[in-house]
Design an enzyme around this catalytic site. Structure first.
Site, PDB file in Angstrom:
ATOM      1  CB  CYS A 112      -0.937  -0.034   1.322  1.00 38.71           C
ATOM      2  SG  CYS A 112      -0.062  -0.257   2.826  1.00 38.71           S
ATOM      3  CG  HIS A 273      -4.013   0.807   4.659  1.00 39.36           C
ATOM      4  ND1 HIS A 273      -3.353   0.293   3.415  1.00 39.36           N
ATOM      5  CD2 HIS A 273      -5.258   1.308   3.788  1.00 39.36           C
ATOM      6  CE1 HIS A 273      -3.997   0.074   2.235  1.00 39.36           C
ATOM      7  NE2 HIS A 273      -5.145   0.583   2.524  1.00 39.36           N
ATOM      8  CG  ASN A 293      -8.327   1.092   0.436  1.00 40.24           C
ATOM      9  OD1 ASN A 293      -6.927   0.963   0.316  1.00 40.24           O
ATOM     10  ND2 ASN A 293      -8.824   0.420   1.036  1.00 40.24           N
TER      11      ASN A 293
END
Ligand SMILES: *[C@@H]1O[C@H](CO)[C@@H](O)[C@H](O)[C@H]1NC(C)=O
Ligand SMILES: *[C@@H]1O[C@H](CO)[C@@H](O)[C@H](O)[C@H]1NC(C)=O
Length: 328
Positions: A112, A273, A293
């Site tokens: 990520c 994240h 995302n």
């Protein structure tokens, strides 16, 4: 005999149930929906998704690293702005730049930190060149060739990714199976629990996507790498485009479907994240950040989500990084 059989099936069933991740179960989701008021929860992951996979998606050390900086303190281009709009969506402001709204898929890999930074860099380069550059930069090169960034699929530091763009640069590279750019992403989307966590790839220094591209020449650079102070986030986005944002993920977040996310009372912390910030606004009097995302478009609100703005929700207001692209 029948009783014995029944007993053993009860034992088997309960063993099976305890292996299920509790926060993905419908009962948990229903309870969550009774409790929360600004967002809605629903099923994004099958209830039998393994916890290792879910935790493995959280690969950002951006929240801890933010305390150290470096922070951007001034920028002469900020002064030219007269006011900050109440609502802003980078996809609408820079319609030609198709990477801004692209929903990526990190697969079974904690990349990520590489997705959020490389896609924000792609957007910024598109904006800076007025659409002349209009494709993805390589999350693959960043994840597997930036050794000082961290640990590849096992996590990394977004600020060090921007530092890599400044010193090493980054080649082009589309999403999995796309053949676009020099080094397309080589980790497949996660489809079921039989897929093991992706091993870190060997760093490849030769274009395998579009093979007519020269690896060395294809590198694009930034001139700097910085964290943003909460009061300059909006100006930086208005002038240069999307930024990377890191935050602390609690278990309820996996079930986000729509609205403005605020951590629910009893949710448990699971990890850090990184995502991409593309705008902001106010919904039912709650100010929010708008983010993209990298969990595929099946997750959340077609791959995007909103989170409360201005209260450092889950650490997000203080953990944003970016850099300014170099154009020649
Ligand atoms: C491959 O790269 C070359 C050089 O950048 C470009 O001209 C060409 O259009 C690309 N081909 C494809 C199929 O994207
Ligand atoms: C959270 O935990 C507290 C203490 O156990 C409990 O009183 C409360 O009802 C819980 N809230 C929700 C929404 O589950």
């Amino acid at each position: 005999m029948a009783r014995l059989l029944m007993l053993s099936s009860v034992i088997l069933l309960s063993a099976y149930l305890t292996e299920q991740v509790h926060f993905l179960q419908p009962e948990y989701i229903n309870k969550l929906n009774e409790e929360i008021s600004t967002w809605e929860a629903g099923e994004n992951f099958p209830p039998d998704t393994p916890i290792e996979y879910l935790k493995g998606l959280l690969g950002s050390h951006g929240v801890e690293a933010a305390a150290k900086g470096p922070f951007k303190t001034q920028d002469s281009n900020y002064n030219s702005l007269f006011h900050i709009p109440e609502n802003f969506d980078a996809r609408k402001k820079w319609k030609r730049c198709k990477t801004i709204g692209m929903i990526l898929d990190q697969g079974n890999c904690g990349s990520c930190w590489a997705m959020g930074t490389s896609s924000a860099f792609s957007d910024r380069l598109c904006i800076a060149t007025d659409g002349e550059f209009n494709e993805l930069l390589s999350a693959e090169e960043l994840t597997f060739c930036c050794f000082q960034c961290g640990y590849g699929c096992w996590g990394g530091y977004p600020i060090r990714a921007w530092e890599y763009f400044r010193t090493n640069g980054l080649v082009t590279g589309g999403s999995y199976d796309s053949q676009q750019g020099c080094l397309p992403y080589y980790v497949p989307p996660y489809l079921d629990e039989d897929v093991p966590t992706e091993m870190n790839h060997r760093c490849v220094e030769k274009c395998y996507g579009n093979t007519t591209i020269d690896f060395k020449e294809d590198h694009r650079y930034t001139s700097d790498a910085y964290f943003l102070k909460p009061d300059s986030i909006q100006e930086d986005v208005l002038v240069y485009g999307p930024v990377e944002a890191s935050f602390k993920v609690y278990d309820d977040f996996y079930n986000y479907k729509s609205g403005v996310y605020i951590k629910s009372e009893n949710a448990s912390f699971l990890g850090g994240h990184a995502v991409k910030l593309i705008g902001w606004g106010v919904e039912n009097e709650t100010p929010y950040w708008l983010l993209v995302n990298s969990w595929n478009e099946n997750w959340g609100d077609q791959g995007t989500f909103k989170i409360r703005r201005g209260t450092n929700e889950c650490g997000i207001d203080k953990s944003m990084t970016a850099g300014v692209p170099v154009i020649d």
